[in-house]
Motif scaffolding. Structure first.
Motif, PDB file in Angstrom:
ATOM      1  N   VAL A  26      -7.168  -1.806  -9.950  1.00  0.00           N
ATOM      2  CA  VAL A  26      -7.802  -2.430  -8.791  1.00  0.00           C
ATOM      3  C   VAL A  26      -8.965  -1.528  -8.378  1.00  0.00           C
ATOM      4  N   PRO A  27     -10.156  -2.090  -8.116  1.00  0.00           N
ATOM      5  CA  PRO A  27     -11.305  -1.268  -7.721  1.00  0.00           C
ATOM      6  C   PRO A  27     -10.978  -0.372  -6.518  1.00  0.00           C
ATOM      7  N   SER A  28     -11.567   0.802  -6.480  1.00  0.00           N
ATOM      8  CA  SER A  28     -11.239   1.797  -5.460  1.00  0.00           C
ATOM      9  C   SER A  28     -11.627   1.384  -4.041  1.00  0.00           C
ATOM     10  N   HIS A  29     -12.528   0.386  -3.898  1.00  0.00           N
ATOM     11  CA  HIS A  29     -12.911  -0.039  -2.541  1.00  0.00           C
ATOM     12  C   HIS A  29     -11.858  -0.935  -1.894  1.00  0.00           C
ATOM     13  N   PHE A  30     -10.852  -1.370  -2.644  1.00  0.00           N
ATOM     14  CA  PHE A  30      -9.750  -2.138  -2.053  1.00  0.00           C
ATOM     15  C   PHE A  30      -8.881  -1.177  -1.238  1.00  0.00           C
ATOM     16  N   HIS A  31      -8.212  -1.709  -0.232  1.00  0.00           N
ATOM     17  CA  HIS A  31      -7.332  -0.880   0.573  1.00  0.00           C
ATOM     18  C   HIS A  31      -6.081  -1.675   0.956  1.00  0.00           C
ATOM     19  N   VAL A  32      -5.063  -0.958   1.344  1.00  0.00           N
ATOM     20  CA  VAL A  32      -3.811  -1.590   1.764  1.00  0.00           C
ATOM     21  C   VAL A  32      -4.033  -2.187   3.144  1.00  0.00           C
ATOM     22  N   THR A  33      -3.820  -3.491   3.268  1.00  0.00           N
ATOM     23  CA  THR A  33      -4.008  -4.154   4.556  1.00  0.00           C
ATOM     24  C   THR A  33      -2.694  -4.475   5.245  1.00  0.00           C
ATOM     25  N   GLU A  34      -1.614  -4.479   4.477  1.00  0.00           N
ATOM     26  CA  GLU A  34      -0.332  -4.842   5.085  1.00  0.00           C
ATOM     27  C   GLU A  34       0.821  -4.368   4.219  1.00  0.00           C
ATOM     28  N   VAL A  35       1.812  -3.815   4.873  1.00  0.00           N
ATOM     29  CA  VAL A  35       3.106  -3.542   4.256  1.00  0.00           C
ATOM     30  C   VAL A  35       4.129  -4.064   5.243  1.00  0.00           C
TER      31      VAL A  35
END
Length: 60
Positions: A26-35
């Protein structure tokens, strides 16, 4: 895997990368938005009452 196990493993890392089923990262600019913990209480077609709990992990 339990959420506590994931948290324990994450603490050991200096970098995190997420791999897709096809092997791409997954590209590094993605981030965790929900757990989140999702609980389901239901009756199946045979009349058996069931419960299910899973952790939802969302990247954006």
């Amino acid at each position: 895997m339990k959420l506590s196990e994931i948290k324990s493993e994450l603490k050991k890392l200096t970098t995190i990368a997420f791999q897709l089923p096809n092997g791409d990262l997954v590209p590094s600019h993605f981030h965790v938005t929900e757990v989140g913990k999702v609980s389901k209480h239901f009756i199946d077609c045979g009349g058996t009452v069931r419960t299910e709990e899973v952790i939802n992990f969302q990247l954006w």
